[in-house]
Design a protein around this motif. Sequence first.
Motif, PDB file in Angstrom:
ATOM      1  N   GLN A 116      74.305  18.163  51.302  1.00  0.00           N
ATOM      2  CA  GLN A 116      74.628  16.901  51.952  1.00  0.00           C
ATOM      3  C   GLN A 116      74.487  17.007  53.476  1.00  0.00           C
ATOM      4  O   GLN A 116      73.975  16.107  54.127  1.00  0.00           O
ATOM      5  CB  GLN A 116      76.065  16.523  51.603  1.00  0.00           C
ATOM      6  N   LEU A 152      76.001  12.899  45.643  1.00  0.00           N
ATOM      7  CA  LEU A 152      74.565  12.949  45.398  1.00  0.00           C
ATOM      8  C   LEU A 152      74.346  12.489  43.963  1.00  0.00           C
ATOM      9  O   LEU A 152      75.285  12.424  43.177  1.00  0.00           O
ATOM     10  CB  LEU A 152      74.048  14.375  45.568  1.00  0.00           C
ATOM     11  N   TYR A 153      73.114  12.149  43.642  1.00  0.00           N
ATOM     12  CA  TYR A 153      72.802  11.847  42.243  1.00  0.00           C
ATOM     13  C   TYR A 153      72.987  13.118  41.430  1.00  0.00           C
ATOM     14  O   TYR A 153      72.299  14.114  41.652  1.00  0.00           O
ATOM     15  CB  TYR A 153      71.363  11.364  42.103  1.00  0.00           C
ATOM     16  N   LYS A 154      73.915  13.074  40.474  1.00  0.00           N
ATOM     17  CA  LYS A 154      74.278  14.297  39.770  1.00  0.00           C
ATOM     18  C   LYS A 154      73.153  14.825  38.893  1.00  0.00           C
ATOM     19  O   LYS A 154      72.993  16.020  38.713  1.00  0.00           O
ATOM     20  CB  LYS A 154      75.522  14.054  38.919  1.00  0.00           C
ATOM     21  N   LYS A 155      72.376  13.905  38.323  1.00  0.00           N
ATOM     22  CA  LYS A 155      71.370  14.332  37.350  1.00  0.00           C
ATOM     23  C   LYS A 155      70.030  14.649  38.005  1.00  0.00           C
ATOM     24  O   LYS A 155      69.076  14.983  37.328  1.00  0.00           O
ATOM     25  CB  LYS A 155      71.150  13.224  36.309  1.00  0.00           C
ATOM     26  N   MET A 156      69.971  14.464  39.319  1.00  0.00           N
ATOM     27  CA  MET A 156      68.678  14.648  39.982  1.00  0.00           C
ATOM     28  C   MET A 156      68.591  16.063  40.519  1.00  0.00           C
ATOM     29  O   MET A 156      69.594  16.663  40.881  1.00  0.00           O
ATOM     30  CB  MET A 156      68.589  13.634  41.119  1.00  0.00           C
ATOM     31  N   VAL A 169      75.581   6.964  51.636  1.00  0.00           N
ATOM     32  CA  VAL A 169      74.509   7.671  52.334  1.00  0.00           C
ATOM     33  C   VAL A 169      73.247   6.814  52.340  1.00  0.00           C
ATOM     34  O   VAL A 169      72.553   6.684  53.348  1.00  0.00           O
ATOM     35  CB  VAL A 169      74.211   9.018  51.635  1.00  0.00           C
ATOM     36  N   ILE A 170      72.971   6.205  51.190  1.00  0.00           N
ATOM     37  CA  ILE A 170      71.724   5.449  51.082  1.00  0.00           C
ATOM     38  C   ILE A 170      71.761   4.175  51.914  1.00  0.00           C
ATOM     39  O   ILE A 170      70.794   3.846  52.585  1.00  0.00           O
ATOM     40  CB  ILE A 170      71.426   5.157  49.604  1.00  0.00           C
ATOM     41  N   LEU A 183      59.815   3.506  47.769  1.00  0.00           N
ATOM     42  CA  LEU A 183      60.441   4.812  47.497  1.00  0.00           C
ATOM     43  C   LEU A 183      61.561   4.674  46.467  1.00  0.00           C
ATOM     44  O   LEU A 183      61.674   5.467  45.535  1.00  0.00           O
ATOM     45  CB  LEU A 183      61.055   5.365  48.783  1.00  0.00           C
ATOM     46  N   ARG A 193      61.753   6.166  42.622  1.00  0.00           N
ATOM     47  CA  ARG A 193      62.813   7.041  42.121  1.00  0.00           C
ATOM     48  C   ARG A 193      63.436   6.463  40.864  1.00  0.00           C
ATOM     49  O   ARG A 193      63.612   7.148  39.869  1.00  0.00           O
ATOM     50  CB  ARG A 193      63.893   7.243  43.174  1.00  0.00           C
ATOM     51  N   TYR A 211      63.905  12.880  48.717  1.00  0.00           N
ATOM     52  CA  TYR A 211      64.043  11.418  48.609  1.00  0.00           C
ATOM     53  C   TYR A 211      64.891  10.874  49.755  1.00  0.00           C
ATOM     54  O   TYR A 211      64.496   9.920  50.436  1.00  0.00           O
ATOM     55  CB  TYR A 211      64.680  11.107  47.264  1.00  0.00           C
ATOM     56  N   LEU A 212      66.030  11.504  49.997  1.00  0.00           N
ATOM     57  CA  LEU A 212      66.927  11.009  51.048  1.00  0.00           C
ATOM     58  C   LEU A 212      66.289  11.175  52.428  1.00  0.00           C
ATOM     59  O   LEU A 212      66.435  10.312  53.292  1.00  0.00           O
ATOM     60  CB  LEU A 212      68.270  11.738  50.979  1.00  0.00           C
ATOM     61  N   GLU A 244      76.754   4.270  38.715  1.00  0.00           N
ATOM     62  CA  GLU A 244      76.543   5.698  38.967  1.00  0.00           C
ATOM     63  C   GLU A 244      76.500   5.971  40.471  1.00  0.00           C
ATOM     64  O   GLU A 244      77.126   6.906  40.964  1.00  0.00           O
ATOM     65  CB  GLU A 244      75.223   6.139  38.318  1.00  0.00           C
ATOM     66  N   SER A 267      79.401   8.160  42.235  1.00  0.00           N
ATOM     67  CA  SER A 267      79.024   9.433  42.854  1.00  0.00           C
ATOM     68  C   SER A 267      79.082   9.340  44.374  1.00  0.00           C
ATOM     69  O   SER A 267      78.893  10.323  45.065  1.00  0.00           O
ATOM     70  CB  SER A 267      77.623   9.842  42.422  1.00  0.00           C
ATOM     71  N   ARG A 268      79.337   8.140  44.893  1.00  0.00           N
ATOM     72  CA  ARG A 268      79.505   7.932  46.337  1.00  0.00           C
ATOM     73  C   ARG A 268      78.227   8.126  47.127  1.00  0.00           C
ATOM     74  O   ARG A 268      78.257   8.184  48.347  1.00  0.00           O
ATOM     75  CB  ARG A 268      80.560   8.898  46.922  1.00  0.00           C
ATOM     76  N   ILE A 269      77.096   8.229  46.412  1.00  0.00           N
ATOM     77  CA  ILE A 269      75.869   8.430  47.182  1.00  0.00           C
ATOM     78  C   ILE A 269      75.461   7.140  47.866  1.00  0.00           C
ATOM     79  O   ILE A 269      74.698   7.136  48.823  1.00  0.00           O
ATOM     80  CB  ILE A 269      74.734   8.954  46.284  1.00  0.00           C
ATOM     81  N   GLN A 310      65.895  15.405  45.338  1.00  0.00           N
ATOM     82  CA  GLN A 310      66.853  14.485  45.917  1.00  0.00           C
ATOM     83  C   GLN A 310      66.873  14.581  47.444  1.00  0.00           C
ATOM     84  O   GLN A 310      66.884  13.557  48.132  1.00  0.00           O
ATOM     85  CB  GLN A 310      68.231  14.810  45.363  1.00  0.00           C
ATOM     86  N   ARG A 366      63.105  11.046  53.045  1.00  0.00           N
ATOM     87  CA  ARG A 366      62.047  10.049  53.184  1.00  0.00           C
ATOM     88  C   ARG A 366      62.627   8.660  53.404  1.00  0.00           C
ATOM     89  O   ARG A 366      62.023   7.829  54.070  1.00  0.00           O
ATOM     90  CB  ARG A 366      61.133  10.088  51.970  1.00  0.00           C
ATOM     91  N   THR A 389      62.962   8.620  37.395  1.00  0.00           N
ATOM     92  CA  THR A 389      64.103   9.283  36.771  1.00  0.00           C
ATOM     93  C   THR A 389      64.343   8.706  35.376  1.00  0.00           C
ATOM     94  O   THR A 389      64.741   9.439  34.479  1.00  0.00           O
ATOM     95  CB  THR A 389      65.396   9.120  37.593  1.00  0.00           C
ATOM     96  N   SER A 406      70.626   4.224  55.337  1.00  0.00           N
ATOM     97  CA  SER A 406      69.183   4.265  55.585  1.00  0.00           C
ATOM     98  C   SER A 406      68.504   2.941  55.256  1.00  0.00           C
ATOM     99  O   SER A 406      67.539   2.564  55.889  1.00  0.00           O
ATOM    100  CB  SER A 406      68.508   5.345  54.741  1.00  0.00           C
TER     101      SER A 406
END
Lengths: 314, 472
Positions: free
Chosen positions: A141, A84-88, B239-240, B8, B12, A96-97, B230, B234-236, A93, A99, B16, B243
């Motif tokens: 998650q 996940l975004y660590k700083k969010m 997931v993204i 979206l 973000r 956001y995911l 980043e 962070s491996r996100i 978050q 949506r 941020t 989508s």
Amino acid sequence: MSFFSVRNVTKNYAAHKALDNVSIEVPPQSIFGLLGPNGAGKTTLIRIINQIIAPDEGELFFENDKLAAHHVHQIGYLPEERGLYKKMKVGEQALYLARLKGVSKSDAQKKLRYWFEKFDIKPWWNKKVEELSKGMQQKVQFIVTIIHEPRLLIFDEPFSGFDPINVNLLKDEILTLRRNGATIIFSTHNMASVEELCDDITLINNSKKILDGRVSDIKNAHKTNTFSISFNDFENDLRTVLPADFNLISQQAKDELQIARIQIPPAATANHLLKVLMPHVSVHALNEIIPTMNEIFINTVNQKQSTSKLNDYE
Amino acid sequence: MIMNKIILIIKREYLTRVQKKSFVVMTILGPILMAALFIVPVVLSQMSDEVKKVQILDETGWFLDRFENSDRYVFEHIFTDLETAKANISGSETYALVYIPRPEVSVPSSGIIFSNSQVSLDLKSHIRNVMAKEVENQKLGAEIVKEIRKVNPTLSEAEADSLEKSNLVTEEILKNIKTNITLTSIQLGDSGSEAKSYTEVSMGVGMFAGILIYFFIFLFGSQVMRGVIEEKVSRIVEVIVSSVKPFQLMMGKIIGVALVGLTQFMLWVVLTLAIVTIFQTVMPDKVNPQQATEIYNQETSRIPSQANTAALQTMESNETGMTRMLEALQSINYTTMIFSFLFYFIGGYLLYGAMFAAIGAAVDNETDTQQFMLPITVPLILAIVMAQFVINNPDGPIAFWFSMIPFTSPVIMMVRIPFGVPLWQIGLSMIILTVSFIAAVWLAGRIYRTGILMYGKKVSWGEMWKWLFYKG
């Protein structure tokens, strides 16, 4: 009829073939195990199902419709490499995911509130992800994977990073999701959970499918007609009383009992074995040794590897 | 649906970053530095309490007693020919010589300032104001007479004079009489030779804009790269991209960061103006020469009519201290300047931002970026180096070619524009840049979508080249 089908999918990367003519059929409302050693091509297949990458050849079908971009809203994916975004902030978050998966803002808020309460992480809504423990991050998650109520769920090693209590919580959730109509593709190296959860499996090795079917069928097919028998009042080698085609695999004493493993010919049954032994020993227990998925996995993969070394074209 | 998702992502990326402390700090520090850039020289130039002697050689005779002595300048009218006057001030105590040539047909609209040392902006704007004031007054008189004659052609001079004139002044007249005075300053060398220094402002503005573009491209381009890394680390990202398409994620990020850059820029402009204005209000005697207010007081008393106050106010507000400062830079076309700044910032940023995104996708952590950064930094640094040459010869072949090459054109063209660049060159350069950034974004998208899913692998140039041809 299958809920999701992969038909003759091939994917090449510059240096190697990641998938070679792989087909799978996932029945509706089932838990489908996608198994295979590291580097077999599971992740590639999962990415193709998620439309993250496109196959070189082959087709995919979602409920008989050719898999298309709009299907991403009906698929939930929990990757093995997750993050996940660590700083969010956690809540922001998750919203956001959700949506991004096409859930409206108000809907997402409502559902997230429900799940955060259910998973006991409500107080963390406004914390940054980096402040959460690994287990809590995994919960977040998991929630964002299922928040858009997908009809097809893909879990890649879902239990890694969870303690036993949370593993159970997760298993229950997965079973509930299936009961509520979801179809689940489940990729793992944990064979115990495969036996516990999966209805069907496909085993992929070296980019090829080497085994598939219902878990119960596969196990039956891999039975070797081997029995474990515990007895006493007989101190000699059992071979002295067994017919020649009955194969004694092992015999050892344990406390005051003797335990032996005997493989009998395909035509013979447990009754035959008892008939042979009863005149000589007093039987305490007899049960058939059914191979575990773990053994089937290891045996099948090893077999294939040794044969494919012999016949490279196989 | 697809647009919704990109929006979206943009939202973000934007929020941020804008909420980050570093953004807030930059937003506050930037204008302070820039305001200091404007204020310090003005303050310094007025620090010297010495009264400077300025000679006026007025061939037109329009401004004979219009220059009034102040606590900083003493004006003296001389009546010789230009060569003698120049020879006289060369090496003398006199600070500057203002030469106002007689115009062939129309009213005086230009002047040349000869000086031994750099002429202060303060003096320039003072002279410009006095001249503009006088020319405008004369024009206004002529316009009013014209109006009166239009209404009543038979009126005698004396009768016309006694009429109430203020209600004849229309907004249109006020617009018509607005006069721009062109002042050229020429510095006299010790040997009496002339070195034109009127380009110094263009140089300053050009260099400033070029460096700003360079700085913005680097700053925000590397923000894109860090953002991509980043997500990958962070491996996100996996997931993204289940989508949205990787390309959408990349574009969302690039656009989001671009908006952060534009926001920063706008805030800097607004805050800088605010700081300068506040400074002027707090210490009006330092930065805002009183002449300004005096001149406007005169004007208002001459035309007291109610109907025209509004028009006067707009004129006045256009002429606040800051604008007076900038007036020194008036030979530059600011609309072109701002439009091209925005265009070259966006174009250059997209070109480099796409490359930064591709690099971010190809590596596993920031330390691995070094080998790929070089090809990006070299053209940018080259552009800044070439800017020094271009600024001395803004129309030469070097200037032309470097303002066409898309990798250097954002910086070089910004350096050139204050000097005036043919429209076709700007157009051509913009077209080349547009085509290039579209190509760059497309290529970067192909590297990006493969790279973000590739972990734990040292990537080479050859590898990235192969990625361009992967399917889907």
